[in-house]
Design a protein around this motif. Structure first.
Motif, short mmCIF file in Angstrom:
data_model
loop_
_atom_site.label_atom_id
_atom_site.label_comp_id
_atom_site.label_asym_id
_atom_site.label_seq_id
_atom_site.Cartn_x
_atom_site.Cartn_y
_atom_site.Cartn_z
N ASN A 188 -54.06 -16.44 -8.08
CA ASN A 188 -54.65 -17.75 -7.84
C ASN A 188 -54.38 -18.64 -9.04
OD1 ASN A 188 -56.97 -15.69 -8.79
ND2 ASN A 188 -57.31 -17.67 -9.78
N VAL A 189 -54.26 -19.96 -8.81
CA VAL A 189 -54.22 -20.87 -9.95
C VAL A 189 -55.63 -20.97 -10.50
CG1 VAL A 189 -52.20 -22.17 -9.21
CG2 VAL A 189 -54.47 -22.89 -8.45
N ALA A 190 -55.74 -21.38 -11.76
CA ALA A 190 -57.03 -21.41 -12.44
C ALA A 190 -58.05 -22.24 -11.68
CB ALA A 190 -56.85 -21.96 -13.85
N ALA A 191 -59.25 -21.70 -11.55
CA ALA A 191 -60.31 -22.39 -10.82
C ALA A 191 -60.68 -23.71 -11.47
CB ALA A 191 -61.55 -21.49 -10.73
N GLY A 192 -60.47 -23.82 -12.78
CA GLY A 192 -60.85 -25.02 -13.50
C GLY A 192 -60.07 -26.26 -13.10
N HIS A 193 -58.93 -26.10 -12.43
CA HIS A 193 -58.15 -27.26 -12.00
C HIS A 193 -58.91 -28.11 -10.98
CE1 HIS A 193 -54.60 -26.23 -14.20
NE2 HIS A 193 -54.42 -25.09 -13.57
N VAL A 194 -59.85 -27.50 -10.28
CA VAL A 194 -60.61 -28.23 -9.27
C VAL A 194 -61.32 -29.43 -9.89
CG1 VAL A 194 -62.58 -28.08 -7.68
CG2 VAL A 194 -60.88 -26.24 -7.75
N ALA A 195 -61.77 -29.27 -11.13
CA ALA A 195 -62.54 -30.33 -11.77
C ALA A 195 -61.69 -31.54 -12.13
CB ALA A 195 -63.20 -29.79 -13.04
N THR A 196 -60.38 -31.35 -12.26
CA THR A 196 -59.52 -32.46 -12.69
C THR A 196 -58.54 -32.91 -11.62
OG1 THR A 196 -57.96 -30.88 -13.68
CG2 THR A 196 -59.67 -31.77 -15.11
N ALA A 197 -58.46 -32.19 -10.51
CA ALA A 197 -57.52 -32.55 -9.45
C ALA A 197 -57.87 -33.93 -8.87
CB ALA A 197 -57.55 -31.50 -8.35
N LEU A 202 -52.88 -35.81 -3.85
CA LEU A 202 -52.65 -34.53 -3.19
C LEU A 202 -52.30 -34.70 -1.72
CD1 LEU A 202 -55.63 -32.43 -4.64
CD2 LEU A 202 -53.25 -32.43 -5.42
N PRO A 203 -51.49 -33.80 -1.16
CA PRO A 203 -51.25 -33.81 0.28
C PRO A 203 -52.51 -33.43 1.04
CG PRO A 203 -50.16 -31.94 -0.74
CD PRO A 203 -50.69 -32.79 -1.86
N ALA A 204 -52.49 -33.66 2.34
CA ALA A 204 -53.70 -33.52 3.15
C ALA A 204 -54.29 -32.12 3.09
CB ALA A 204 -53.40 -33.91 4.59
N ASP A 205 -53.45 -31.07 3.19
CA ASP A 205 -54.01 -29.72 3.20
C ASP A 205 -54.60 -29.33 1.85
OD1 ASP A 205 -51.49 -29.55 2.03
OD2 ASP A 205 -51.10 -27.55 2.82
N ALA A 206 -54.08 -29.92 0.76
CA ALA A 206 -54.66 -29.66 -0.56
C ALA A 206 -56.01 -30.35 -0.69
CB ALA A 206 -53.71 -30.12 -1.65
N VAL A 207 -56.15 -31.55 -0.12
CA VAL A 207 -57.44 -32.24 -0.12
C VAL A 207 -58.46 -31.44 0.69
CG1 VAL A 207 -58.68 -34.32 0.58
CG2 VAL A 207 -56.40 -34.50 -0.46
N GLU A 208 -58.03 -30.91 1.82
CA GLU A 208 -58.91 -30.06 2.63
C GLU A 208 -59.35 -28.83 1.85
OE1 GLU A 208 -56.92 -29.10 6.22
OE2 GLU A 208 -56.84 -31.17 6.96
N TYR A 209 -58.43 -28.31 1.06
CA TYR A 209 -58.78 -27.16 0.22
C TYR A 209 -59.87 -27.52 -0.77
CZ TYR A 209 -58.50 -23.85 -3.63
OH TYR A 209 -58.83 -22.95 -4.62
N LEU A 210 -59.75 -28.67 -1.44
CA LEU A 210 -60.78 -29.09 -2.39
C LEU A 210 -62.12 -29.22 -1.69
CD1 LEU A 210 -59.04 -31.82 -4.60
CD2 LEU A 210 -59.63 -29.47 -5.24
N ILE A 314 -61.50 -15.25 -2.30
CA ILE A 314 -62.71 -16.07 -2.18
C ILE A 314 -62.39 -17.42 -1.54
CG2 ILE A 314 -64.58 -17.16 -3.45
CD1 ILE A 314 -64.16 -15.05 -5.63
N ILE A 315 -61.50 -18.17 -2.15
CA ILE A 315 -61.08 -19.47 -1.61
C ILE A 315 -59.59 -19.62 -1.90
CG2 ILE A 315 -63.14 -20.94 -1.44
CD1 ILE A 315 -62.95 -21.51 -4.39
N ALA A 316 -58.79 -19.01 -1.04
CA ALA A 316 -57.34 -18.98 -1.24
C ALA A 316 -56.76 -20.39 -1.10
CB ALA A 316 -56.70 -18.03 -0.23
N ALA A 317 -56.01 -20.81 -2.12
CA ALA A 317 -55.44 -22.16 -2.14
C ALA A 317 -54.11 -22.20 -1.41
CB ALA A 317 -55.24 -22.63 -3.58
N PRO A 318 -53.78 -23.31 -0.75
CA PRO A 318 -52.47 -23.45 -0.11
C PRO A 318 -51.38 -23.71 -1.14
CG PRO A 318 -53.70 -25.49 0.12
CD PRO A 318 -54.63 -24.50 -0.53
N ARG A 319 -50.17 -23.53 -0.71
CA ARG A 319 -49.02 -23.75 -1.59
C ARG A 319 -49.02 -25.18 -2.16
NH1 ARG A 319 -43.23 -21.52 -1.07
NH2 ARG A 319 -42.19 -22.63 -2.76
N SER A 320 -49.33 -26.17 -1.31
CA SER A 320 -49.25 -27.57 -1.74
C SER A 320 -50.20 -27.86 -2.90
CB SER A 320 -49.57 -28.50 -0.57
OG SER A 320 -50.91 -28.32 -0.13
N TYR A 321 -51.31 -27.14 -2.97
CA TYR A 321 -52.24 -27.32 -4.09
C TYR A 321 -51.72 -26.60 -5.33
CZ TYR A 321 -56.53 -27.02 -6.86
OH TYR A 321 -57.46 -27.09 -7.88
#
Length: 364
Positions: A188-197, A202-210, A314-321
């Motif tokens: 997984n990419v670091a969970a901390g990126h959520v705070a600064t994304a 972001l593309p639509a599926d990455a926004v849905e991921y957030l 737990i919360i698998a991120a898509p490739r676009s994110y």
């Protein structure tokens, strides 16, 4: 056994644990059967009963102590690691980084699958089997200690693989030591990126991921809030109660993995070994350090990266994110597997590590 090997637990300490477990006070729980409110009472009661009468720590301890342990950085920042060198002098080097609430035991099943590589598995500072730490350490400080240790072992260039806290450390290592880290393999990419994304970028599926991350945190992330803001309260309670420690960690070991052929990812003995390691090393409090101490993540890591997508994480991120933050070369979507994929799906995990090895810059 040499001094690098974790010390054998004393008979008095083992007796004390068994007596504490057997004296567990069972209190009324109106939500005892609701897994969405924490570990179910029947699961906890069954584990407590077996822990106090049937579980054999000595057998598990003997296996753990037989692993090829080394200690580096003595006198500065000592680090204990499993070091499995290859007989091939030109073999690739892989550093495997565990997360929370686990330890080097996450990678026990992967080690024999990477026997042709030089493998280093650090017991991260503050986690089970590490030498005692005198103060809280941030993820960046831990990454620096790991880098020093791998250098001391004689490896100048290596692939880093990890998930959870280990994935965060992997990104920090790659950003800080780009001349050493030749490729990354992340669960997984670091969970901390959520705070600064920035959702607007972001593309639509990455926004849905957030959005899904926000929903998950509201429903499930109470432990993050408590560990990051009130660690001292938890240290006092979990450090004195085996049943409390078992509930806190066992909930995650039961809930976060996928099943394996329809069976739980952990047997009773395996689950209790991961928890007992925290008890005897007294590291539940120090393992919270990366939740408490701030580290600034790199905006983006340019090291070639392979990401393993395990659907029950737990919360698998898509490739676009993921590709917003790392130089993503391969994104492998697996059909099964959860948060502890190196334990649950060692063959798949090791195969993806090898993908990263193949991506690595071939310079000596």
């Amino acid at each position: 056994m040499d001094e690098a090997t974790p010390a054998r637990v004393t008979d008095d300490a083992l007796t004390d644990l068994i007596e504490r477990v057997r004296r567990t006070r069972r209190v009324a729980n109106p939500w005892s059967g609701d897994a969405s409110r924490g570990i179910r009472a029947r699961e906890l009661d069954g584990l407590v009963d077996y822990w106090g009468d049937g579980y054999d720590w000595r057998a598990q301890e003997a296996r753990i102590r037989s692993l090829p342990w080394v200690v580096t950085g003595e006198g500065r920042s000592p680090l204990r690691s499993i070091h499995q060198p290859s007989a091939n002098s030109s073999a690739a080097t892989v550093v495997l980084l565990h997360g929370w609430p686990d330890s080097v035991l996450r990678f026990e099943r992967v080690l024999p699958l990477l026997a042709d590589c030089n493998v280093v598995v650090p017991a991260l500072p503050g986690f089970p089997f590490s030498p005692p730490v005198g103060e809280a350490m941030s993820a960046q400080q831990i990454a620096d200690v790991v880098a020093d240790a791998v250098d001391e072992l004689g490896y100048q260039r290596y692939v880093v693989s990890g998930g959870d806290v280990g994935g965060t450390l992997g990104e920090l290592l790659a950003a800080r030591y780009p001349d050493r880290v030749t490729a990354l393999h992340l669960a997984n990419v670091a969970a901390g990126h959520v705070a600064t994304a920035d959702p607007s970028r972001l593309p639509a599926d990455a926004v849905e991921y957030l959005e899904s991350v926000g929903q998950w945190r509201r429903a499930n992330a109470g432990f993050i809030a408590e560990q990051s803001t009130r660690p001292s309260t938890l240290i006092a309670s979990l450090g004195d109660s085996p049943a409390g420690l078992l509930a806190w960690i066992g909930e995650k070991l039961l809930d976060w993995p996928d099943t394996v052929c329809g069976e739980p990812a952990f047997s009773r003995d395996e689950l209790l070994t991961w928890v007992t390691a925290y008890w005897f090393t007294g590291t539940i409090g120090t393992s919270f350090s990366t939740y408490v101490e701030p580290s600034r993540l790199p905006d983006r890591v340019e090291t070639p990266t392979v990401i393993s997508g395990f659907p029950r994480d737990i919360i698998a991120a898509p490739r676009s994110y993921a590709e917003q933050f790392v130089n993503l070369r391969q994104f492998i979507e697996h059909e099964s597997g959860g948060h502890f994929a190196a334990w649950e799906r060692p063959d798949a995990y090791a195969a993806d590590v090898r993908r990263a090895v193949d991506l690595a810059d071939p310079r000596p």
